[in-house]
Design a protein around this motif. Structure first.
Motif: not given
Length: 444
Positions: A240-266
């Protein structure tokens, strides 16, 4: 369980360490490199980060848990969504977005582990009961079914559009490539079903090897990248900051974070199974909070340099069960070997030459197994589908997840597919009557 050949903290001889560590590395190899191949990331960096994440996990769990961390299949679809899909060359369009999402996942793991440390873990089991987690697992597998079949049957061919006169990449059915997919699939099934030793724990790797050999024989493998590759090569880091801009958006978070519902159970499931194999209670010692933190920090560090999210690997638990060698030194050796192997340029170039159809063939089995594991969870937990509450929750999750339902707020902000299905499942579980009975049974 039978007595251990080498228990948790027993040191193997040099010969044992080398051979047994290689065995663990190859057990996870096929799956760990398959994930980046499917999402357009670097297999070398996935291998490197699997070794680093495993070492982090061993350190945080005080060298008490002999678990190996590899690439997580649960995040394949979320990575593709966050990164904007793949380009015509099969590379991720915007991998930096996926890395930001994966770092956020690691942070959530850390928060959950802190809560477990302070309050215990029963609240987590109430939040993520099997009736929510199992259908989401099925969505992960079935939602990728079309991708697997497309990879197995079709190839990208450049054609000139008669209307525009511009060359475009189009999908075209190929009997030859589909035959490679079927050979790969058949080989993986044979190793999984008919072999009962260590070979049965690595059907993905062995299926890919057989499919690759067949592909080379029929002439659909281009060895040019291997010839041109150097023996030593740095993995493709994404900083981050070298190969891409570190820009946190709600779209990114909502695409990835809810999957912890599964991975934590796993993760919890793996710790329970592993505990039974090695005759330990890992929920108590070193504690679920430590193992979950190790998993999360491994994922965070992996994403920080360009690797996919991590999870403990069932393949390696299978190797432990068969060999009865539980030594953490062997797991540590496998992690070191994975790190060294990631810098082996020609080997990594060879991985890049695996035909898409071979990956498609193995994905047919793999994604089907993922979906079936969700079904197995429902059966093992005696989920009653005569109960309308259970029927409603599972039905809504499956249709919304596989159907690709999306909740769009703006052109750039949406919750969709698996993430939306998981969130809706958790909400329905809290809203619908009958939950109080389940909570009481858990407390008892």
């Amino acid at each position: 369980m039978a007595n251990a050949v080498l228990d948790i903290n027993e040191k193997p001889t040099t010969g044992q360490l080398i051979t047994l560590s290689f065995q663990h590395m190859f057990a996870m190899f096929g799956s760990t490199i398959l994930v980046p191949q499917l999402v357009g990331l670097s297999p070398a960096i996935a291998l490197l980060t699997s070794g680093i994440a495993t070492i982090i996990f061993l350190l945080i769990t005080q060298f008490k848990v002999p678990a190996y961390l590899g690439s997580s299949f649960a995040f394949i679809a979320p990575i593709l969504i966050a990164a904007g899909g793949l380009d015509d060359n099969g590379a991720s369009v915007n991998p930096g977005n996926a890395m930001i999402g994966a770092m956020a996942v690691g942070v959530v793991y850390g928060i959950v582990s802190l809560l477990i440390w302070k309050t215990g873990y029963k609240w987590l089991m109430r939040l993520l009961p099997p009736i929510v987690v199992a259908p989401v697992i099925m969505v992960i597998g079935l939602g990728l079914a079309g991708t697997a079949v497309d990879m197995a049957m079709n190839i990208n061919v450049e054609q000139v559009n008669p209307d525009t006169g511009v060359a475009e990449m189009v999908k075209q059915y190929s009997v030859l490539h589909f035959s490679a997919a079927l050979v790969t699939l058949l080989a993986a099934i044979i190793f999984n079903v008919y072999f009962k030793n260590v070979l049965s724990t690595m059907p993905i790797l062995l299926g890919i090897i057989v499919g690759y050999i067949y592909s080379a024989i029929v002439g659909i493998v281009d060895f040019t990248p291997v010839k041109e590759a150097s023996w030593f090569a740095l993995p493709d880091f994404l900083i981050p900051g070298v190969h891409y801009d570190f820009n946190v958006t709600l779209t990114i978070l909502l695409a990835m974070v809810p999957i912890v519902i599964v991975t934590i159970s796993e993760h919890i499931g793996h710790q329970l199974v592993l505990g039974k194999v090695v005759n330990r209670n890992y929920v108590k010692d070193p504690g679920l909070h430590r193992s979950l933190l190790g998993d999360g920090l491994g994922t965070f560090v992996s994403a920080l340099i360009g690797g996919p999210p991590k999870t403990t690997y069932g393949e390696n638990i299978g190797v432990l069960a068969i060999t009865r060698v539980f030594s953490v030194y062997v797991i540590l050796g496998a992690a070191v070997l994975a790190i060294l192997f990631s810098f082996f340029g020609k080997a990594m170039a060879l991985v890049q030459t695996i035909p898409t159809s071979v990956l498609g063939g193995i994905s047919i089995l793999l994604f089907g197994i993922i979906a079936s594991s969700g079904l197995r969870m429902l059966v093992e937990n005696n989920i009653d589908f005569g109960n309308s509450r259970n029927m409603v929750i599972a039905s809504v999750i499956l249709v919304m997840g596989i159907g690709g339902a999306a909740l769009r707020f703006t052109d750039t902000f949406a919750i969709e597919g698996m993430a939306l299905a998981a969130i809706v499942g958790v909400i329905l579980n809290f809203m619908l009557p009958g939950r109080d009975k389940e909570v009481k049974e858990l407390d008892e």
